[in-house]
Motif scaffolding. Sequence first.
Motif, PDB file in Angstrom:
ATOM      1  N   CYS A 592       0.840  -1.178  -0.067  1.00 41.74           N
ATOM      2  CA  CYS A 592      -0.087  -0.005  -0.057  1.00 41.74           C
ATOM      3  C   CYS A 592       0.938   1.190  -0.100  1.00 41.74           C
ATOM      4  N   GLY A 593       2.231   1.198  -0.671  1.00 38.44           N
ATOM      5  CA  GLY A 593       2.951   2.211  -0.624  1.00 38.44           C
ATOM      6  C   GLY A 593       3.675   2.784   0.522  1.00 38.44           C
ATOM      7  N   ASP A 594       4.643   3.480   0.600  1.00 38.25           N
ATOM      8  CA  ASP A 594       5.623   3.928   1.369  1.00 38.25           C
ATOM      9  C   ASP A 594       6.137   3.022   2.511  1.00 38.25           C
ATOM     10  N   ASP A 595       6.562   1.643   1.784  1.00 40.59           N
ATOM     11  CA  ASP A 595       6.984   0.723   2.378  1.00 40.59           C
ATOM     12  C   ASP A 595       6.126   0.105   3.445  1.00 40.59           C
ATOM     13  N   GLN A 596       5.213   0.067   3.241  1.00 39.64           N
ATOM     14  CA  GLN A 596       3.898  -0.485   4.180  1.00 39.64           C
ATOM     15  C   GLN A 596       3.163  -1.741   3.248  1.00 39.64           C
ATOM     16  N   ALA A 597       2.494  -2.540   4.159  1.00 44.20           N
ATOM     17  CA  ALA A 597       1.820  -3.607   3.707  1.00 44.20           C
ATOM     18  C   ALA A 597       0.472  -3.759   4.398  1.00 44.20           C
ATOM     19  N   ALA A 598      -0.614  -4.252   3.518  1.00 44.42           N
ATOM     20  CA  ALA A 598      -1.785  -4.082   3.988  1.00 44.42           C
ATOM     21  C   ALA A 598      -2.272  -5.570   4.421  1.00 44.42           C
ATOM     22  N   LEU A 599      -2.795  -5.824   5.570  1.00 46.03           N
ATOM     23  CA  LEU A 599      -3.282  -7.193   5.650  1.00 46.03           C
ATOM     24  C   LEU A 599      -4.632  -7.346   6.007  1.00 46.03           C
ATOM     25  N   LEU A 600      -5.189  -8.122   4.843  1.00 45.13           N
ATOM     26  CA  LEU A 600      -6.859  -8.201   5.136  1.00 45.13           C
ATOM     27  C   LEU A 600      -7.083  -9.431   5.775  1.00 45.13           C
ATOM     28  N   PHE A 601      -7.841  -9.418   6.904  1.00 44.37           N
ATOM     29  CA  PHE A 601      -8.377 -10.598   7.443  1.00 44.37           C
ATOM     30  C   PHE A 601      -9.814 -11.092   7.290  1.00 44.37           C
ATOM     31  N   ALA A 602     -10.158 -12.170   6.885  1.00 47.14           N
ATOM     32  CA  ALA A 602     -11.558 -12.672   6.830  1.00 47.14           C
ATOM     33  C   ALA A 602     -11.801 -13.889   7.397  1.00 47.14           C
ATOM     34  N   SER A 603     -13.017 -13.941   8.401  1.00 46.55           N
ATOM     35  CA  SER A 603     -13.224 -15.031   9.032  1.00 46.55           C
ATOM     36  C   SER A 603     -14.552 -15.773   8.420  1.00 46.55           C
TER      37      SER A 603
END
Length: 758
Positions: A592-603
Motif C-alpha cells: 500500500c505504498g511508503d514501504d507498508q503492507a496491508a493485511l486483510l483478514f476474513a473469518s
Amino acid sequence: MAPSTLTARPPRSRERAPLRGDARLAAEALLRWRAWWMGHHLQRPLASAARLFPVMLHASFPVARLSGEAPGVAGLQFRRRWSSLARSLDLPPPNRMQRGRPLVDAVLAIPAPRGLDLLLLVSAEAQPEELGAVQARMEAAESLFRAFGAQVRASIYPPSRLAADPEAGPRAVAFGALLAGRPSAAAWAALEESASRPFDGWIATALAASAPTPLATLALTLLSLHRAPGPLVAARGLLLEGETARRLASVDLFAVGWAGRIPDLHEPLLAAMARARRDAGSDPADLPAVLRLGASLAVSCSGAIRRARGQLDRHTKRLWQEALGPGMPRVLLPALGDLVRAHAAAHGRLPLDPVRAGRHYEVRLPDGTALGRGRDPVQARIRALGLCAQACAASQDPAAAADLFHHLDPTWRVVARRLAQPRERQAQVLVVEAGGGSRPGPPFDVLNRGVDRAMEFEGALVVTVAPGRRPSGRMLAAHEAVEAVIRSSGDDVPVEILASRAESRPVASRLSQIAQLVRDTAHHGPVAVEAGGQVYLPFRGGLRRYALDRFASRPRSFTPDPEAPDLAAGPGERPARGRLPSGMLACRVTLCGDDQAALLFASGDGGMLREVIPLPELEEHLREVRSIVREARPPAVLTVRLSDDVEAEVRRSGQVRQATAVAVRGNLPRVEVEVGGERFGGGSSLGWDAAADALLARWPARGGGRIGVSAVTATVHDRPAAPLLAVWAASVARRRLRVRLERSLKAYREAAASRRTP
C-alpha cells in the motif's frame, strides 16, 4: 337493428342516427360503429382480442379450457372469418356453437391507456352456476390473450352491478363499443341513468385519467374544470345537431365535440385537433404559436390535476400526467417535431444554449419563445432537450432526430437519445464523462487507481425521468456520482448508467457492477464500496462514508465490493458469508505504498479486519498472528495469500527481528497491555502514556526495534474472544503504543541532540 359483432361488416347506413324513433337505438348505433372504429385504430393485439373474445364465449375449440360447452352470446351467429381469427392466435377452428339459452346478453369493450376492459352483461336472473361457467370461460380467454401480448381485463356485469358502478356507464358511452349481443332493458336503463348524470367531481377526473387517446385525454381533462352534461346527453345533443354516429364513433371526435360544447374550450381544442392532424403544414414560423398553444393548454391541465388532488392514487395520477404530456400536451408533439426540424433546417441548427432570465435560465428561439426553463443552465437545457426529443420521437423519424442534435457534444447526444424513449417508471440516468489521463501503477481499478486511489473520471450528468414529470438533472462530481449510484440502487430506483464516449465505458461498466451489487445484497447485508480511497456503506436507508483506515481498522461484517483493492479477499473475488470454515482465518497481504503492507483478514462468519504495518515487520507480525489465532478459543488456522509483488519488496526492505513484547488483556472493547508485569490502559490506574514510557525503557538503544505481542487473553462478555477479535485486540494495542512511543522517542532524541549541541 339486428345484433352484430366486430366479425361482421359495419352498418351500411351512413345517415343520421334515428333519434326520432328511439334515442336508445341512436346510442346503440353509436356503440356499434365504435366497434368498427376499434378494429381499425386499436393496436393489433387488442383489435384481435376485441374481435375474437365474443367468439370464445359463443363457440367451443378443441383445446384445454375451451372445449366444453360455451356460455353463448345473445344474437351471435357463425361467421366464416372466425376460423382465420382463431388461426391468428394459433387456435384450431371452432368445432361447435352454443345452441342453448345464451348466458351473456352483450359484450362491451372499453379501451384504456394500458389495455382493453371488457364488460360481459348478463341477465339479472342468472344462476350462480351459470355465472361460474361464464367466469371460467372468461378467465381461459384472458390467459390466452395475455400470452399473446394483449392486456385484456374482463368482468361480469349484471344490471345491479352496472347501476351501482358510477364509472362504468360513462366510460362505456364515452369510449366503449358494443362488440356483440344486445343489452337488456334493465342494462340499458342502468347505462342511461349513470351516463346521463352531470360530468363533474371525481367521475370527471376518472374519465379524463382513463381516456384511451392523447386528444381525448386533453379534451376531458379541460372539460373536468367545468360542469358539463353527461356523455349520453352530449352524444344525443351532437346527433341532433347533425353529427353522424359513424363520425362520433371516433373517440377523439366525440371527446372534442363533447368538450367543445363549453364555449371557452371550443377554439383551443379545434386548434389542437388541427395540429394533431398536421393540417397546417410545417412552416417554421408556426413553431412559436404551437409552443404558446401548448403552454396555455398545459397550464389549464395543471389546474385540472391540482383540482383532482385526493381523488386518484399516486400511480394513476402519474399515468394521467404522462398521457397528457408533462409541459406540453402529447397530442401536439408530432406537429411540434415537424416544426422543430423545419426550424433547424431553416436556421442551420436548433438553439439549445441557455440564457439567464431573472432568477432562472431559459433556452429560447430567436423570437424569444422559451423552449425550456430551469433553475440553472443544465436544468434549462435538459428541459428543452427533453421536449425536442419527445417531439421528434412522436413524429417517428429517428434519422431526422439524430440530425437535429448532431451539433451537441457526445454527453448531450446520449441524453437526447434517452429522453426520446418512453417513461414507464421513475429512473435515474447517469451519463459518465471520463477523464483524459490515467494514474500509473497498481491497483488498476478505475475507481481506485494507483497509490493515491484516484477515480478515473471527471464526473457525470444525472437526469431523473419519471412518468408525468418533466426531466430534471444536474452535474455531479466523481464522488457524488458514486454516491448517487449507491443511493438509487439501495432505494430500489432503477439506475441506467450510460457512457458518453468509448473512453467512458470502463467507468460506466464499473458503476453498473456496483449498482447490481447493491441491489442484490440490499436485503441480506450491507455492501461496502471503495471509491477514491473512501468506503461507502448503505445503512438504514441512508449512506455512510468512512475513510478507509477508519472503516477497516475494526472488525466489521459486510459484503465487500469484489473489485475494491483494499476490501476484497482477492481481485474480482466476492467471498460468500460462511464459505470459509469456522476454524479458518484467511489473510491477504498487499502493498500500500511508503514501504507498508496491508493485511486483510476474513473469518468464516463474514467478519473482516484490515491492518497496515511497516513492510520490514511483516514476517514477524504474521508469526505472531498465527500464534494468536492458534491460542484463541476456539482455535483457528491462519492461511496467508501474498500478492505478486510483496515477496520481492520484503526481500529488498529486510526484516526487523528484535521485538519488545507485550501481553494483551482486557474485556473487549476495553484493551489492556502488560509490560514487565505491570498493566496499563483499560481499567488500570496507569494509562497508555505510562505504558509507552515503560516500553521506552526496554527499547533497543540503537533503535530499529518493533512492538511485539506475546499473548492475547482478551474476553467478550466474559467469554474468550474469537480469533478475529483477538487479532483486533492485538492491533489496537500496537497502534496505541506505537503512536505514543513515537512521540516519546521524538522527545528523547530532541533532548539528546540539544545536550550534544555546544
